[in-house]
Write an enzyme that holds these catalytic residues in place. Structure first.
Site, PDB file in Angstrom:
ATOM      1  N   HIS A  21      -5.435   3.033  10.787  1.00  0.00           N
ATOM      2  CA  HIS A  21      -4.521   3.864  10.576  1.00  0.00           C
ATOM      3  C   HIS A  21      -4.937   5.360  10.059  1.00  0.00           C
ATOM      4  O   HIS A  21      -6.219   5.133   9.955  1.00  0.00           O
ATOM      5  CB  HIS A  21      -3.604   3.386   9.554  1.00  0.00           C
ATOM      6  N   GLU A  74      -8.138   3.078   6.822  1.00  0.00           N
ATOM      7  CA  GLU A  74      -7.059   4.294   6.748  1.00  0.00           C
ATOM      8  C   GLU A  74      -8.156   5.607   6.968  1.00  0.00           C
ATOM      9  O   GLU A  74      -9.168   5.636   6.243  1.00  0.00           O
ATOM     10  CB  GLU A  74      -6.484   4.486   5.360  1.00  0.00           C
TER      11      GLU A  74
END
Length: 102
Positions: A21, A74
């Site tokens: 992500h 992330e």
């Protein structure tokens, strides 16, 4: 797409999953695990416990609801060209992790 992923997870029954992500730039998981620690070291990213807000419908929420351990890598906010530096180390990490489960 989601139905196919759920079906695959149910068939393979992995012990953990890694989701990609962006753009927070951290390793996100509910607890520090060997998997999250490995990703922290590999990418020199800090660990965060959750996003700080509810994420219903996310892969992480699905993982928690089903007991599948999930770590979200992330990626930082960078251009696609700059983010490409993560590709080869991540592919090698997954190959090694999948081979020995560590």
């Amino acid at each position: 797409e989601v139905q196919a992923l759920v079906k695959l997870i149910r068939e393979l029954r992995p012990g953990a999953a890694v989701a990609l992500h962006s753009p927070i730039g951290c390793v996100d998981s509910d607890a520090r695990t060997p998997l999250s620690a490995s990703l922290e070291r590999l990418f020199s990213l800090p660990w965060n416990k959750g996003a700080g807000y509810e994420t219903p419908g996310s892969f992480g929420s699905f993982s928690n609801d089903t007991g599948l351990g999930c770590v979200t890598l992330e990626l930082p906010r960078e251009s696609p060209e700059a983010l490409s530096r993560f590709a080869e180390p991540f592919a090698k990490f997954l190959a090694a992790y999948g081979a020995d489960g560590k």
